[in-house]
Scaffold this motif. Sequence first.
Motif, short mmCIF file in Angstrom:
data_model
loop_
_atom_site.label_atom_id
_atom_site.label_comp_id
_atom_site.label_asym_id
_atom_site.label_seq_id
_atom_site.Cartn_x
_atom_site.Cartn_y
_atom_site.Cartn_z
N TYR A 42 -14.93 8.58 13.62
CA TYR A 42 -15.87 9.57 14.15
C TYR A 42 -15.91 10.80 13.23
N MET A 43 -17.12 11.21 12.89
CA MET A 43 -17.32 12.43 12.12
C MET A 43 -17.93 13.49 13.03
N VAL A 44 -17.30 14.65 13.08
CA VAL A 44 -17.83 15.78 13.85
C VAL A 44 -18.29 16.83 12.84
N GLU A 45 -19.57 16.97 12.68
CA GLU A 45 -20.13 17.92 11.74
C GLU A 45 -20.33 19.27 12.43
N ALA A 46 -20.01 20.33 11.70
CA ALA A 46 -20.10 21.66 12.31
C ALA A 46 -20.31 22.72 11.26
N GLU A 47 -21.10 23.72 11.60
CA GLU A 47 -21.18 24.90 10.75
C GLU A 47 -19.93 25.74 10.97
N ALA A 50 -18.42 27.16 14.52
CA ALA A 50 -18.91 26.38 15.65
C ALA A 50 -17.79 25.91 16.57
N GLY A 51 -16.53 25.99 16.09
CA GLY A 51 -15.41 25.65 16.96
C GLY A 51 -14.72 24.33 16.66
N LYS A 52 -14.87 23.81 15.42
CA LYS A 52 -14.26 22.52 15.10
C LYS A 52 -12.74 22.59 15.16
N ASN A 166 -2.40 6.66 17.80
CA ASN A 166 -3.59 6.04 18.37
C ASN A 166 -4.83 6.79 17.92
N PHE A 167 -4.67 8.12 17.77
CA PHE A 167 -5.76 8.97 17.31
C PHE A 167 -5.26 9.87 16.19
N LEU A 168 -6.08 10.00 15.16
CA LEU A 168 -5.77 10.86 14.02
C LEU A 168 -6.84 11.94 13.95
N LEU A 169 -6.42 13.20 14.13
CA LEU A 169 -7.33 14.34 14.06
C LEU A 169 -7.24 14.96 12.67
N LEU A 170 -8.37 15.07 12.00
CA LEU A 170 -8.42 15.61 10.64
C LEU A 170 -9.40 16.77 10.60
N ASP A 171 -8.90 17.98 10.43
CA ASP A 171 -9.77 19.16 10.40
C ASP A 171 -10.07 19.53 8.95
N GLU A 172 -11.27 19.18 8.49
CA GLU A 172 -11.69 19.40 7.10
C GLU A 172 -10.63 18.88 6.12
N PRO A 173 -10.36 17.59 6.13
CA PRO A 173 -9.23 17.05 5.36
C PRO A 173 -9.41 17.04 3.85
N VAL A 174 -10.65 17.11 3.37
CA VAL A 174 -10.85 17.02 1.91
C VAL A 174 -11.62 18.23 1.38
N SER A 175 -11.53 19.35 2.06
CA SER A 175 -12.31 20.52 1.69
C SER A 175 -11.98 21.04 0.29
N THR A 203 -13.43 16.39 11.11
CA THR A 203 -14.44 17.44 11.13
C THR A 203 -14.83 17.79 9.70
N SER A 204 -16.02 18.33 9.56
CA SER A 204 -16.48 18.71 8.23
C SER A 204 -17.57 19.77 8.31
N VAL A 205 -17.53 20.69 7.36
CA VAL A 205 -18.63 21.63 7.16
C VAL A 205 -19.52 21.14 6.03
N GLY A 206 -18.88 20.71 4.93
CA GLY A 206 -19.64 20.25 3.78
C GLY A 206 -19.08 18.98 3.21
N ASN A 207 -17.96 19.08 2.49
CA ASN A 207 -17.36 17.92 1.83
C ASN A 207 -16.78 16.97 2.87
N LYS A 208 -17.32 15.75 2.93
CA LYS A 208 -16.89 14.78 3.93
C LYS A 208 -15.92 13.77 3.32
N ILE A 209 -14.91 13.41 4.08
CA ILE A 209 -14.01 12.37 3.64
C ILE A 209 -14.75 11.04 3.64
N LYS A 210 -14.46 10.20 2.65
CA LYS A 210 -15.23 8.98 2.43
C LYS A 210 -14.69 7.81 3.26
#
Length: 219
Positions: A42-47, A50-52, A166-175, A203-210
Amino acid sequence: MIDSITLDNVLPRAFAGMENDDPVKSSEVWLKRISFSRPGFYMVEAESGAGKSSMCSFIYGSRGDYSGDILFDGRSVRQIGTDEWCRLRQRAIAYLPQELMLFPELTVIDNIEIKNRLTRHKSERWILETLAALGIEKKAAVPAGQLSVGQQQRVAIVRTLCQPFNFLLLDEPVSHLDERNNAAVASIIEAEARENHAAVIATSVGNKIKLPFTTTVCL
Protein backbone atom coordinates in the motif's frame (compact mmCIF):
# COMPACT_ATOMS: atom_id res chain seq x y z
CA MET A 1 -0.68 -11.91 14.75
CA ILE A 2 -2.62 -9.19 12.92
CA ASP A 3 -4.38 -9.79 9.60
CA SER A 4 -6.05 -6.41 9.09
CA ILE A 5 -5.73 -2.82 10.27
CA THR A 6 -8.72 -0.49 9.93
CA LEU A 7 -8.85 3.27 10.43
CA ASP A 8 -12.44 4.16 11.29
CA ASN A 9 -13.30 7.86 11.08
CA VAL A 10 -9.84 8.79 12.37
CA LEU A 11 -8.82 12.45 12.52
CA PRO A 12 -5.74 13.95 14.19
CA ARG A 13 -6.70 16.33 16.95
CA ALA A 14 -4.51 18.93 15.25
CA PHE A 15 -7.03 18.92 12.37
CA ALA A 16 -10.13 19.36 14.56
CA GLY A 17 -12.30 22.13 13.14
CA MET A 18 -10.77 21.64 9.66
CA GLU A 19 -13.19 18.93 8.52
CA ASN A 20 -14.32 20.99 5.51
CA ASP A 21 -10.84 22.19 4.56
CA ASP A 22 -7.87 20.57 2.85
CA PRO A 23 -6.02 18.37 3.64
CA VAL A 24 -8.93 16.75 5.50
CA LYS A 25 -11.68 17.30 2.93
CA SER A 26 -9.76 15.71 0.06
CA SER A 27 -8.26 12.90 2.13
CA GLU A 28 -9.07 9.27 1.38
CA VAL A 29 -7.98 8.33 4.92
CA TRP A 30 -9.08 10.99 7.43
CA LEU A 31 -12.72 10.70 8.47
CA LYS A 32 -13.11 7.64 6.26
CA ARG A 33 -13.16 3.90 6.93
CA ILE A 34 -10.16 2.31 5.28
CA SER A 35 -8.63 -1.12 5.82
CA PHE A 36 -5.22 -2.59 5.10
CA SER A 37 -4.96 -6.38 4.89
CA ARG A 38 -2.05 -8.71 4.55
CA PRO A 39 -0.41 -9.60 2.30
CA GLY A 40 -0.28 -6.47 0.18
CA PHE A 41 1.65 -3.35 -0.78
CA TYR A 42 0.00 0.00 0.00
CA MET A 43 1.23 3.47 -0.93
CA VAL A 44 -0.13 6.45 1.00
CA GLU A 45 0.65 9.62 -0.91
CA ALA A 46 0.58 12.89 0.99
CA GLU A 47 1.66 16.48 0.74
CA SER A 48 3.87 17.82 3.50
CA GLY A 49 1.76 18.53 6.57
CA ALA A 50 -1.07 16.17 5.62
CA GLY A 51 -0.38 13.88 8.58
CA LYS A 52 1.45 10.87 7.14
CA SER A 53 3.84 10.59 10.11
CA SER A 54 0.88 11.02 12.45
CA MET A 55 -0.95 8.18 10.73
CA CYS A 56 2.01 5.84 11.16
CA SER A 57 2.41 6.82 14.81
CA PHE A 58 -1.28 6.24 15.45
CA ILE A 59 -1.13 2.74 13.94
CA TYR A 60 2.06 1.94 15.86
CA GLY A 61 0.44 3.07 19.08
CA SER A 62 3.08 5.65 19.97
CA ARG A 63 0.52 8.47 19.76
CA GLY A 64 -3.16 8.63 20.66
CA ASP A 65 -4.03 12.24 19.86
CA TYR A 66 -6.81 11.46 17.41
CA SER A 67 -10.56 11.01 17.29
CA GLY A 68 -12.21 7.95 15.76
CA ASP A 69 -10.81 4.46 16.19
CA ILE A 70 -8.13 2.11 14.90
CA LEU A 71 -8.94 -1.59 14.80
CA PHE A 72 -6.66 -4.61 14.66
CA ASP A 73 -8.73 -7.50 13.30
CA GLY A 74 -11.84 -5.65 14.41
CA ARG A 75 -10.58 -4.92 17.93
CA SER A 76 -10.05 -1.35 19.08
CA VAL A 77 -6.43 -0.54 19.85
CA ARG A 78 -7.72 1.44 22.83
CA GLN A 79 -8.21 -1.95 24.52
CA ILE A 80 -4.52 -2.85 24.16
CA GLY A 81 -2.34 -2.54 27.24
CA THR A 82 1.36 -1.75 27.52
CA ASP A 83 2.58 -5.37 27.67
CA GLU A 84 0.59 -6.35 24.60
CA TRP A 85 1.82 -3.31 22.69
CA CYS A 86 5.40 -4.39 23.45
CA ARG A 87 4.71 -7.86 22.06
CA LEU A 88 3.03 -6.47 18.95
CA ARG A 89 5.98 -4.16 18.28
CA GLN A 90 8.38 -7.08 18.53
CA ARG A 91 6.38 -9.61 16.51
CA ALA A 92 3.61 -8.01 14.47
CA ILE A 93 4.30 -4.37 13.53
CA ALA A 94 7.65 -3.06 12.33
CA TYR A 95 8.07 0.69 11.87
CA LEU A 96 10.61 2.89 10.10
CA PRO A 97 9.95 6.45 11.32
CA GLN A 98 10.93 9.40 9.18
CA GLU A 99 13.21 10.61 11.99
CA LEU A 100 15.09 7.25 11.86
CA MET A 101 15.83 7.35 15.63
CA LEU A 102 19.40 6.05 15.43
CA PHE A 103 21.79 6.52 18.35
CA PRO A 104 24.48 8.79 16.83
CA GLU A 105 27.21 7.79 19.28
CA LEU A 106 26.78 4.06 18.61
CA THR A 107 28.23 2.25 15.64
CA VAL A 108 26.11 1.04 12.75
CA ILE A 109 26.26 -2.57 13.91
CA ASP A 110 25.47 -1.64 17.52
CA ASN A 111 22.41 0.34 16.42
CA ILE A 112 21.16 -2.72 14.57
CA GLU A 113 22.02 -5.18 17.32
CA ILE A 114 20.10 -3.20 19.95
CA LYS A 115 16.94 -4.40 18.22
CA ASN A 116 18.17 -7.77 17.04
CA ARG A 117 19.15 -8.78 20.56
CA LEU A 118 15.54 -8.21 21.62
CA THR A 119 14.01 -10.22 18.78
CA ARG A 120 16.81 -12.72 17.98
CA HIS A 121 15.37 -12.67 14.48
CA LYS A 122 18.36 -12.23 12.17
CA SER A 123 21.79 -13.81 12.02
CA GLU A 124 24.98 -11.80 11.99
CA ARG A 125 25.57 -13.12 8.49
CA TRP A 126 22.23 -11.76 7.26
CA ILE A 127 22.93 -8.35 8.78
CA LEU A 128 26.39 -8.09 7.22
CA GLU A 129 25.17 -9.35 3.84
CA THR A 130 22.31 -6.86 3.87
CA LEU A 131 24.63 -3.99 4.75
CA ALA A 132 26.80 -5.09 1.82
CA ALA A 133 23.80 -5.21 -0.52
CA LEU A 134 23.09 -1.61 0.47
CA GLY A 135 26.71 -0.53 -0.01
CA ILE A 136 27.46 0.31 3.61
CA GLU A 137 29.25 -2.80 4.89
CA LYS A 138 32.45 -0.76 5.39
CA LYS A 139 30.53 1.55 7.74
CA ALA A 140 29.63 -1.22 10.22
CA ALA A 141 32.09 0.02 12.87
CA VAL A 142 31.48 3.73 12.24
CA PRO A 143 29.29 5.79 14.63
CA ALA A 144 25.93 6.43 13.01
CA GLY A 145 26.25 10.16 13.61
CA GLN A 146 29.17 10.28 11.18
CA LEU A 147 27.15 8.91 8.27
CA SER A 148 25.29 10.83 5.60
CA VAL A 149 21.50 10.99 5.92
CA GLY A 150 21.13 8.52 3.07
CA GLN A 151 23.48 6.07 4.78
CA GLN A 152 21.64 6.48 8.05
CA GLN A 153 18.38 5.76 6.26
CA ARG A 154 19.78 2.46 4.97
CA VAL A 155 21.01 1.51 8.45
CA ALA A 156 17.59 2.24 9.92
CA ILE A 157 15.95 0.07 7.27
CA VAL A 158 18.18 -2.88 8.16
CA ARG A 159 17.40 -2.38 11.84
CA THR A 160 13.66 -2.22 11.12
CA LEU A 161 13.78 -5.59 9.37
CA CYS A 162 15.39 -7.30 12.37
CA GLN A 163 12.04 -8.64 13.54
CA PRO A 164 9.12 -10.71 12.27
CA PHE A 165 6.15 -8.63 11.19
CA ASN A 166 2.63 -8.82 9.81
CA PHE A 167 2.67 -5.13 8.88
CA LEU A 168 5.63 -2.96 7.94
CA LEU A 169 5.15 0.81 8.28
CA LEU A 170 7.57 2.89 6.21
CA ASP A 171 7.44 6.68 6.58
CA GLU A 172 9.20 8.16 3.53
CA PRO A 173 11.72 5.29 3.45
CA VAL A 174 13.74 6.43 0.42
CA SER A 175 13.53 10.21 0.70
CA HIS A 176 17.36 10.50 0.70
CA LEU A 177 18.25 7.62 -1.63
CA ASP A 178 19.26 7.63 -5.27
CA GLU A 179 17.73 5.32 -7.87
CA ARG A 180 20.20 2.49 -7.32
CA ASN A 181 19.82 2.43 -3.55
CA ASN A 182 16.06 2.85 -3.85
CA ALA A 183 15.94 -0.30 -5.98
CA ALA A 184 18.25 -2.18 -3.60
CA VAL A 185 16.17 -1.26 -0.55
CA ALA A 186 12.94 -2.16 -2.36
CA SER A 187 14.27 -5.59 -3.33
CA ILE A 188 15.22 -6.41 0.26
CA ILE A 189 11.94 -5.13 1.71
CA GLU A 190 9.84 -6.97 -0.88
CA ALA A 191 11.63 -10.25 -0.12
CA GLU A 192 11.14 -9.81 3.64
CA ALA A 193 7.47 -8.88 3.22
CA ARG A 194 6.77 -11.93 1.06
CA GLU A 195 8.64 -14.20 3.47
CA ASN A 196 6.52 -12.88 6.35
CA HIS A 197 3.29 -12.99 4.28
CA ALA A 198 3.00 -9.37 5.37
CA ALA A 199 1.59 -6.04 4.26
CA VAL A 200 3.72 -2.96 3.63
CA ILE A 201 2.24 0.50 4.20
CA ALA A 202 4.59 3.17 2.84
CA THR A 203 4.14 6.94 2.78
CA SER A 204 5.62 9.34 0.29
CA VAL A 205 5.69 13.01 -0.64
CA GLY A 206 7.83 12.67 -3.74
CA ASN A 207 10.43 9.92 -4.06
CA LYS A 208 8.58 6.59 -3.93
CA ILE A 209 10.10 3.28 -2.96
CA LYS A 210 10.10 0.90 -5.93
CA LEU A 211 7.75 -1.73 -4.55
CA PRO A 212 4.94 -3.47 -6.48
CA PHE A 213 2.13 -1.38 -4.98
CA THR A 214 -1.34 -2.67 -5.73
CA THR A 215 -3.22 0.06 -3.81
CA THR A 216 -2.53 3.80 -3.65
CA VAL A 217 -4.49 6.23 -1.49
CA CYS A 218 -4.16 9.96 -0.98
CA LEU A 219 -3.89 11.14 2.60
